[in-house]
Each structure stands twice: as C-alpha cells, then as structure tokens.
Scaffold this motif. Structure first.
Motif, short mmCIF file in Angstrom:
data_model
loop_
_atom_site.label_atom_id
_atom_site.label_comp_id
_atom_site.label_asym_id
_atom_site.label_seq_id
_atom_site.Cartn_x
_atom_site.Cartn_y
_atom_site.Cartn_z
N THR A 2 0.86 -1.18 0.00
CA THR A 2 0.00 0.00 0.00
C THR A 2 0.89 1.23 0.00
N VAL A 3 0.61 2.08 -0.94
CA VAL A 3 1.43 3.29 -1.06
C VAL A 3 0.51 4.48 -1.20
N GLN A 4 1.01 5.62 -0.82
CA GLN A 4 0.26 6.86 -1.01
C GLN A 4 0.65 7.42 -2.38
N ILE A 5 -0.30 7.36 -3.32
CA ILE A 5 -0.01 7.82 -4.68
C ILE A 5 -0.12 9.34 -4.73
N ASN A 6 0.80 9.96 -5.42
CA ASN A 6 0.69 11.39 -5.65
C ASN A 6 -0.27 11.60 -6.82
N ASP A 7 -1.50 12.00 -6.53
CA ASP A 7 -2.46 12.23 -7.60
C ASP A 7 -2.65 13.73 -7.83
N THR A 8 -1.66 14.51 -7.46
CA THR A 8 -1.75 15.96 -7.63
C THR A 8 -0.56 16.46 -8.45
N ILE A 9 -0.65 17.73 -8.81
CA ILE A 9 0.51 18.40 -9.39
C ILE A 9 1.10 19.18 -8.23
N ARG A 10 2.05 18.59 -7.62
CA ARG A 10 2.52 19.13 -6.35
C ARG A 10 3.46 20.30 -6.57
N LYS A 11 3.30 21.26 -5.75
CA LYS A 11 4.29 22.33 -5.69
C LYS A 11 5.60 21.68 -5.25
N LEU A 12 6.60 21.83 -6.06
CA LEU A 12 7.83 21.11 -5.75
C LEU A 12 8.59 21.78 -4.61
N ASP A 13 8.80 21.05 -3.57
CA ASP A 13 9.65 21.59 -2.52
C ASP A 13 11.00 20.90 -2.57
N LYS A 14 11.10 19.94 -3.47
CA LYS A 14 12.39 19.29 -3.66
C LYS A 14 12.46 18.82 -5.09
N LYS A 15 13.64 18.55 -5.55
CA LYS A 15 13.79 18.16 -6.94
C LYS A 15 14.19 16.70 -7.06
N SER A 16 13.85 15.92 -6.07
CA SER A 16 14.12 14.50 -6.21
C SER A 16 12.93 13.71 -5.71
N PHE A 17 12.73 12.56 -6.29
CA PHE A 17 11.58 11.73 -5.96
C PHE A 17 12.10 10.33 -5.65
N PRO A 18 12.15 10.00 -4.38
CA PRO A 18 12.76 8.71 -4.03
C PRO A 18 11.97 7.51 -4.53
N ALA A 19 10.67 7.67 -4.86
CA ALA A 19 9.88 6.51 -5.27
C ALA A 19 8.90 6.90 -6.37
N TRP A 20 8.51 5.91 -7.14
CA TRP A 20 7.62 6.16 -8.28
C TRP A 20 6.31 6.80 -7.87
N TYR A 21 5.82 6.46 -6.70
CA TYR A 21 4.49 6.96 -6.32
C TYR A 21 4.52 8.43 -5.87
N GLU A 22 5.71 8.99 -5.87
CA GLU A 22 5.79 10.43 -5.56
C GLU A 22 5.80 11.30 -6.82
N ILE A 23 5.93 10.66 -7.96
CA ILE A 23 5.91 11.41 -9.23
C ILE A 23 4.56 12.11 -9.35
N PRO A 24 4.54 13.41 -9.63
CA PRO A 24 3.24 14.09 -9.75
C PRO A 24 2.44 13.56 -10.94
N LEU A 25 1.14 13.75 -10.89
CA LEU A 25 0.23 13.21 -11.90
C LEU A 25 0.70 13.55 -13.31
N GLY A 26 0.95 12.52 -14.08
CA GLY A 26 1.37 12.72 -15.47
C GLY A 26 2.72 13.41 -15.60
N GLY A 27 3.49 13.46 -14.53
CA GLY A 27 4.79 14.14 -14.59
C GLY A 27 4.65 15.64 -14.75
N THR A 28 3.48 16.15 -14.40
CA THR A 28 3.19 17.58 -14.60
C THR A 28 3.84 18.40 -13.49
N LEU A 29 4.43 19.51 -13.89
CA LEU A 29 5.15 20.35 -12.94
C LEU A 29 4.44 21.67 -12.73
N VAL A 30 4.71 22.30 -11.61
CA VAL A 30 4.27 23.67 -11.41
C VAL A 30 5.24 24.57 -12.19
#
Lengths: 108, 395, 313, 191
Positions: A2-30
C-alpha cells in the motif's frame, strides 16, 4: 503493497523523488521557472559589465538568452552569474565601447 | 423520461454523447464510425448539445486536439476506427502518459493492407499497450451504457486515464436494435461535473506538462501510469455496479455465461459473445456443459476473474478477431494464458482466430469450436494450439 | 509600444536555467513573445530544441501554462485548447472577461514539414491561436538535418557538400505565403528587430482569428558562426532581403513591407560568416552565390509587387 | 408464433431497403418485440443489387451474425427476380413476398418454386405511383410484409411511420405514404 499515490501536481519543494508513487500526476510540474538549475558552469568566457559606462539602454537585457542581465527599476544592476552561459551576445550588441566586454575564463 | 427506441450501435454511441454533452468533441470521419460524427454534428447544428465540435483534418489531429482540450480542463470525447486509430497511435500513448481522461469510441475495423472496411479487432487490440482502458461491447445497448460509464471511469481521481469503448464495426455499429435510453437528467446526474486536476487554463496556477523526462525519472513516471491502469479495475467495477443499481443494467469486468459447471468454454469479446451464447444454449439442451466467458474489460486485463472462471474447465478456446503475426499466439489468447500462469493453473487452452476483415462468424462455426473443445476434453490434452476458423485451405 | 526600459520592469515568464546552447535564438524570441502577449499566455510547444531544453523534469523554465505533446501536432493541440476555451466560456465555466493568448512556438521542422498539415488545419478552421515558428532552417534538435526551410546550397548533415552535390539542392519553402493563402494574419519577423516582432505578436494575439509569424532564428551551432553573433547574423539576413520583414493583413490580400533596407546588401555578406555556406566561397562555386542571390531578388521583387498592389486596396 | 423470424431483403442500391428494414424493426418496438436490422455491407452503389436483414423475436436476440437461412424473403424490385437467386437458402416452407405486378401464382411460376414456399405478391410500384406519384417500393413493401408476418399490427406500422418521418416530410407526403403502406397491407395476396 500500500502506497500513497501522488495524484496531484505538487508544488515542488524538492527536486528528487525517491519513489515512483511520488511522481506528480502525469509528470506535470508547477511552472515556476528553472533559475535554480544553474547553467553558469557552462561558461568559458564571461561578460564584464562596467556600471560607469552603461547607459541602461537594455539592449543586452532584451537579447540575453538566459535572462542573466539583472535589472531593477529600469536599470542594469549586474550579471546573474549562476545563469550566464557566456555567449557574448550582450557584449556584441552593446552600443557602447566599454560598457559590456567579454573576458576569457568562466570564473568570476 | 426513459424510452426504448431503435438505434444502431453508432446511433447509440451518438445518443450517449448527446446526453453527456461533452465540452469538446474533435473527430474525423471514417467508415464505419462515420455515423457517430454525423449524428453528433446534427446535435450540434440543432443546438441540443453545447459542445465545441472540432472537425479536424485527420485523426492524428483529432487525438491531438483532444489532448489539448482535455489538458485545458474540458470534458472531451472522440471516436474513430481502424486506420484512424492507427494514425492516432502516437498520441494514444501521450494521452495516457499525460493522464488525460479522454473517452474514445472505437468502431472496430480491420487494418490495411489489403484495404478492407469491415470488422475485426486488429485496430484496438493492436493498441493494447498504449495505456488506455479498453472496454469491449457485445451490442448497442452495452455501447450506450458503457460510453456513459466511461466518462465516470476516466475522470475518477484515482484513474485519470483515457478510456476506449470498442464495438464491432457493422455487426454492431450498423445494426438497429431496441435501445433503452435513459432520461437526459439521469445521465447528467450519473456522470456529474468534470473537475479537472490538470488544467492549462488555470493561468493563476500555471503548470508545465509533457516535459522531457530522462532516464532518471522516466521509469518511475511510466510505472505510476501503469499502476493507475492496473488499479482502475476496481473503479470500472464500482461504476458499473452503481450504474446497475440506478438503471438496472450492468455488465461486470468479465461475464461468465453458463460457466458455473461448464466443462468446455469459449473466451471471447465483442459481438462474438452473443452468438456464442446462442450456441452454448443449444449445446446445453443437448447435455453438453458449454459456457462462455465474456471479457468486457480487456485493459486492465482481469487476471483474477479470468483465472477464476476457467479454473474448473476441461478445455477452453480463446476466440478473437485479430492476428499477432510471429507471436506465440494472438493477443487475447496470450493474455488468458498469462492469467492462468499467474494463478498457477493449467487449463487446456487453444486459440481460434476468427472473422478477420468482416468474415461472418456464424453459429455453426462457433459450434465447430465447441466440438473441437469436446475432443480436447475427451483426450485430456491439447492437440493443436493455434487454430483459424473458416480459413480456406486450413485444415 | 513600451520602451525597453519599461519592458525590463515586467517579469519575464521564461527564465534562465534552461539547457539551450549558449547564444541560442529561441529563448530571445520566447522572451519577446511573452513580453508582448496581451493576455494570459498558454504555450504549446512541439518537440524541438526549445522543448527538450526548457522543460526537463523536474525543472521547467516556464512560468506560464505550458504543454508539449508531440512533434507534428502542436497546431492541433492548440486547436483543442482554443475549443476548450470556447466551450467552457459558453457554459459559463470561464469568466467572459478572462482572455487567453494561445501561442504555439515551434521550430521549422515541426512547422514546415511534419507539422504542416496540422498547421494548415488550424489556420483553415480559424482557431484563435498564434503560431510562431522560430525558423532556424534545419532540424537542429536531431543534429542539423535539412528541412523544408533550409536555404539553397546550405550544408546540413543530410545535404552534404561533395563532388556530386553542393549542399541542399532546393530553395526553401515559403511558408508565410502558404499561411497567407489560408486568410490568416501572417508576418515575417526577426529577433534582432524586437520592436517589430513584439508589435506583430501583440497584433496577432488581438486578432480575432488564426495567425502565423515566421521568425528568423540564426542558430550558432547549425549555421556555424560564433555564438555571440546571433543577433548580428539576423540583422544581415534582413539587410540583404533574404529574410524581409513584412506582414499580410486583410485575409491574405494586403501585403505590407515593414522594413526596406536603405542599402540592400549582397547576400554574400550574409552568407560569408556562416560556416554552412563556406563552400559558396570556394573557387568554382561562384554559381551558388549567384543562384542564391537571384532567388532572393526574385522573392524580394515579388514581395514588393504585392506590397505595391496592396497599396491600392 | 415462432421464437424468431429471420428476414432477408433484396433490393437495388438507392431503393431504400435499409431504411425499410429499419422502419419495420422500429415498428416492432410497439409490439414489445426485439429486433435487429442490418445491411450486408459491400461497396455497392446506386443500382447494384443489395441485401439487408431483419430479425424479429419475442426474446432478446443474442445472435450477431448474418442470416444464412431466412424464414422470409422480401423483394423490392421485380427485375431482381431474374437477376438474383432470391430464394437461395430460403427455409423449406418459408415465405417470399415480392413487389410484382402479376398474381402470386404467376410469381411462383416465374420463380419456379410452386408449392415449395408460400408466395405473396403486391404491386408496390403501382401503389406508390398512384399514391406518391413515384415508384418508391420500400415503405409499401413494409406494409405487405407486416401483413404476412402477422406480428405487427397495421396501426403500429402506420404509427411508427408517422413518428419516424413526420419531421422529415411534409404532412401531405406523410399522409400519402401512410395510404400507400395501408394499401399494400390490404392488397398483398398469397398462395
């Protein structure tokens, strides 16, 4: 798993994503610009701005491909050395003799 | 007010689109999908929808414009067929990768060459890895119901993926059937308002999408997308169930027809399911324990449901209207086989490719498949894995 | 038009930190476009140098809504955005007063060649979209291959210079003319003349219909010149009338030349600093310069005729 | 009543056989019947002999294939009787209903099917020419077929026509068509 999926376009507070489920929806960036990606290290020549010679015509500013000419209140205040790639367009286009010149070497 | 009217499969799709009243439809005509675009253009002309219809210059631009409008936060639908789907191929992957909840009706038609306008499933089965949800309909009523469901599925916050609703060209698309049409308001209430997560028009909160993604993150991006597709099965089931509760019709992810005690089974999708039901009924009357497993949801592939349905049969045949040249077996067959392997099951499974390029698949031919299965059941092993139904010169 | 000093106090919505080559013309053009856009910009970008360098996950140089979809379909994607705006407005989901500047910014490969059909469709359907082509005359993104925009005789990695063939065999396609035939607002501009370019962008985005602006974009890497000379080369291109500045109004009927050089310089002065034309200046290849000059003259004269005829309108 | 009736239509491209088969099928809704109506698809254009199919049943129809052995054949154009084998695969004891200027007996003789099938004739060209001023056989033939079929009442056939076509045609044209359908329903004769 069970993972918490990032289903948002997150305001990036960091430029690294340790896991796939932290990738913002569709790889969309602010859209916040990329001035934190420093291209100053690309430089092999560097522009030297001479404040005393500068007429603040802003020719260098309109032609600078890197938005590296720092301006404030309609006046040039310097070069953003974190961004400038040292192309030399500013010096080439500057209408004055000594306001913007290129020097060998990228280091300031 | 609900009413029953005579509609073709294309007409049923267009009627569902009218009731959905999407923000944008971008489409290009192609046989046998044309009737959908034509009907919808009539709705636009008479003002019964508020949709912006973009009559693009190609299917390539149809899917491109759909990506643009969906990314701009508009509920977007399109429809195509065959070569048109092939021309969209590049953008299919992009729509899914950008997580755009576009709904597309694909009227199944074969792919050139040779040129042929008739039905088989080569087009959408060939697009199976594009990352779209794919739902296959047996008849026009199911087309109507599924198009409405598709909007909810695509736009579900946990899904956010495009959905392809497939119907067999001519066999379903041009066949008039009695269709129970819901009240306009019922449809509106069921699908609800579209609340986009991705919205280019929100200029106060600008976003960058479709960014170059290099080896450092591409894999993670694609897995997140694949995971969403895998997980969408639950949403597809949930939406279908709710549809059933409200309107009395539901279809499931898969449907087992007389499968409870079946010894031989045909696994198939689209319009062949209907004819197989009739043949299974006839065989049952003769004491043959025949069943049909209908795969409605092909992507994501219902691994558990298929394995569960087939675990007790003595022999099963996967019938599909597409070839996969050079592969160990055609697409659906390979997927069914994979599902069985996933669950550690050994079932005597064979493949039947049928109905290519519009070749009719009559009841008597499906009966031959069941006869083959009876032989395998008696033998206890598969005699020949890959088979071609009604292919001249093939023995 | 605001002065540069006034403009410099506006926020530039395309930042540094992108990964385009030093001296690249594209960001200069993008900056001018975004400064000139009269409404909230939404940028669609086909696959090109600009795209692969400006939005590299997890970085984006953009501070406006930005969408890259594929290489050949930016005009169609923008059509969809325009359709969405119309639809959502009609439904009352968008404030009537809220206006958008939908802008495509693409290279010549994605515009002249592979994206040509989508561009034609967009112009024909009349979408309220401005398509800007930053015209560097080759596929620079994949390594300087010839495109429909490559000038006659130019060396590229698919139009080599050898015994049997001297660079590209054909003159370049005149896309602005084709765009004008659609009845769109069309302009030819160049990055060195920021005032002219920005005026045209603003005009296009206030125009109630489709528009196309072709912008000369000298590429230091592909054209083989020092990266400090980008603006200078562009100026020469216009001074020799290879890249004249003009616009087409009144649904393709009214042709206006915006800049007539006082002394039209020979094309050799424009070609000479560019390595891609080095073979033009080798003994025995003088005919290349002559043919190049002749074609530039033909087009320039024809343009002048059109402009003269338009004066009577 | 049989569980399902399968009908094959013969016509020439442009005669409106597809429209007629859809019209008949839609009329069946008024009798709470299930149906399918589909053409046989090719690339035939105006004038070429074409085929369309209709299934009518009292239960939902699952079959999704062509009709191989129809219970009935409807022929919209008398010239097709010679040009096409219209009785091919017609079920033993099945019916043939043709737009034909002669008697059913003459029709049976022409087809050389005496006694093998039930044969019905109606002069749809005469009726449509008299009522509509043009030889349009498709809607009158639906009237004749409905009579032979016995599953759909004349009232429902007429009501369906009005519903489907009143927004497309002027009222007087609708009335003329209704009269043609009614006449064909009444004038069809069989042996």
């Amino acid at each position: 798993m069970t993972v918490q999926i990032n289903d948002t376009i997150r305001k990036l507070d960091k430029k690294s994503f340790p896991a796939w489920y932290e990738i913002p929806l569709g790889g969309t960036l602010v859209s916040e610009g990329s001035t934190d990606y420093h291209t100053g290290s690309w430089r092999t020549k560097r522009p030297i701005w001479n404040a005393e010679e500068c007429s603040h015509c802003m020719i260098c500013w309109i032609y600078c491909p890197e938005t590296a000419i720092k301006v404030e209140g309609g006046k040039v205040t310097g070069i953003d050395t974190t961004l400038c790639k040292g192309c030399g367009i500013c010096a080439n286009e500057c209408p004055r003799e000594n306001a913007m010149t290129m020097a060998e070497g990228g280091e300031y | 007010m609900r009413k029953t009217i005579g509609l073709t499969g294309d007409g049923a799709a267009a009627e569902a689109m009218r009731q959905i009243d999407p923000d944008v439809v971008a489409a290009y005509p192609i046989t046998p999908q044309t009737e959908i675009v034509e009907r919808f253009a009539e709705f636009v002309a008479e003002g019964s929808v508020h949709t912006e219809l973009v009559t693009v210059e190609s299917e390539h631009s149809a899917m491109s414009a759909c990506c643009g409008s969906s990314a701009a936060g508009a509920r977007t639908i399109t429809c195509t067929s065959s070569q048109g789907l092939a021309l969209m191929h590049e953008m299919l992957y992009i729509a899914a990768g950008n997580r755009l909840p576009i709904v597309m009706i694909n009227v199944n038609r074969t792919l050139s060459a040779p040129i042929n306008i008739h039905n088989d499933q080569s087009d959408s089965l060939g697009s199976r890895d594009a990352g779209w949800i794919q739902l296959y309909c047996e008849g026009a009523q199911e087309v109507y119901d599924t198009v409405i469901q598709a909007v909810r599925i695509a736009e579900d916050r946990s899904v956010m993926l495009p959905v392809m609703v497939c119907l067999d060209g001519f066999v379903v698309s041009h066949n008039v059937e009695p269709i129970n049409v819901l009240d306009d308001q019922e449809v509106k209430d069921f699908i609800g308002e579209f609340r986009p997560v991705i919205n280019l028009l929100d200029t106060e909160n600008p976003i960058s999408m479709g960014n170059l993604t290099l080896p450092d993150y591409f894999f993670e991006h694609k897995y997140a997308q694949a995971y969403a597709l895998e997980q969408s099965k639950a949403v597809i089931a949930k939406v279908d169930k709710e549809f059933g509760e409200r309107f009395g019709r539901s279809y499931g992810i898969v449907e087992g027809y007389r499968m409870e005690d079946a010894e031989i089974a045909i696994v198939t999708l689209g319009s062949m399911v209907g004819t197989a039901r009739v043949v299974a009924d006839d065989l049952r009357e003769q004491g043959v324990k025949a069943g049909v497993l209908k795969i409605r949801c092909y992507r994501p592939f219902p691994i558990e449901e298929v394995a569960e349905a087939l675990k007790g049969v003595k022999a099963a045949a996967v019938m599909e209207k597409a070839l996969s040249p050079g592969a160990p077996g055609p697409a659906v067959f390979s997927d069914v086989l994979g599902a069985l392997y996933h669950k550690g099951l050994h079932v005597n499974l064979i493949s039947y490719v049928a109905g290519l390029g519009g070749r009719d698949v009559p009841a008597k031919s499906i009966r031959k498949v069941y006869e083959h299965l009876q032989k395998i059941a008696a033998l206890g092993k598969v005699d020949r894995i890959l088979n071609y139904l009604d292919l001249r010169g093939w023995q | 038009m605001a002065s540069l000093r006034e403009l410099s106090q506006k926020e530039v919505l395309f930042t540094g930190g992108h990964r385009l080559c030093a001296g690249c013309p594209a960001p200069i053009i993008v900056k001018q476009i975004l400064l000139a856009a009269p409404h909230a910009p939404i940028v669609v970008n086909p696959t090109c140098c600009l795209e692969i360098s400006s939005a590299v996950f997890p970085y984006t140089a953009w501070k406006v809504p930005y969408y890259h979809n594929a290489f050949e379909n930016a005009a169609a994607v923008a059509s969809g955005i325009d359709a969405a705006i119309n639809a959502l407005r009609r439904r009352g989901k968008l404030d009537e007063s809220k206006k958008f500047s939908v802008i495509v910014i693409g290279g010549d490969g994605g515009t002249y060649d592979i994206g040509f059909q989508a561009l034609s469709g967009m112009l024909e359907r009349g979408h309220r979209v401005l398509y800007v082509c930053y015209d560097n005359g080759a596929y620079m993104n994949t390594g300087i291959q010839r495109s429909g925009a490559t000038p006659y005789g130019a060396w590229t990695t698919t139009s080599h210079v050898g015994e049997a063939q001297k660079g590209k065999q054909q003159h370049r396609k005149d896309l602005a003319w084709i765009a004008a035939a659609h009845g769109a607002y069309v302009a030819n501009a160049s990055l060195h003349n920021w005032r002219d370019l920005m005026r045209k962008v603003e005009k296009a985005l206030n125009y109630d219909g489709p528009s196309f602006i072709n912008v000369q974009a000298p590429c230091p890497r592909g054209w083989r010149f020092p990266e400090s000379k980008t603006v200078e080369i562009a100026r020469l291109g216009t001074e020799c009338c290879f890249y004249p500045l003009y616009e087409v109004e009144d649904k393709g009927r009214k042709w206006i030349i915006n800049y007539v050089p006082k002394n039209k310089i020979p094309v050799a002065e424009y070609l000479k600093p560019q390595g891609r034309f080095a073979h033009f200046f080798q003994k025995g290849n003088e005919y290349l310069i002559e043919e190049f000059q002749a074609e530039v003259d033909r087009r320039w004269e024809h343009l002048q005729r059109l402009a003269k005829m338009s004066e009577e309108l | 009543m049989p569980k399902m009736v399968e009908i094959r239509w013969h016509a020439r491209g442009g005669q409106g056989a597809v429209l007629a088969s859809r019209y008949l099928a839609a009329s069946a809704i008024r009798e709470n019947l299930y149906f399918q109506a589909f053409p046989q698809f090719g690339t035939e254009r105006m004038g070429a002999p074409i085929v369309a199919y209709t299934r009518i049943s009292d239960a939902p129809i699952n079959l999704r294939c062509a009709i191989e052995e129809p219970d009935m054949v409807v022929v919209l154009d008398p010239t097709l009787l010679k040009a096409v084998n219209v009785t091919a695969n017609l079920k033993e004891g099945g019916s043939i209903i043709a737009n034909y200027p002669g008697t059913p007996k003459e029709l049976a003789q022409e087809l050389n099917v005496d006694g093998k099938f039930k044969v019905y004739a109606v002069d749809a060209y005469k009726i449509s020419t008299e009522e509509l001023g043009r030889p349009i056989p498709n809607t009158p033939m639906v009237g004749a077929l409905a009579r032979v079929l016995g599953l759909i009442s004349l009232d429902n056939i007429l009501a369906e026509f009005e519903e489907q076509f009143s927004h497309r045609f002027k009222p007087e044209i609708v009335q003329k068509n209704l009269k043609a359908v009614r006449r064909a329903y009444e004038e069809v004769q069989g042996i």
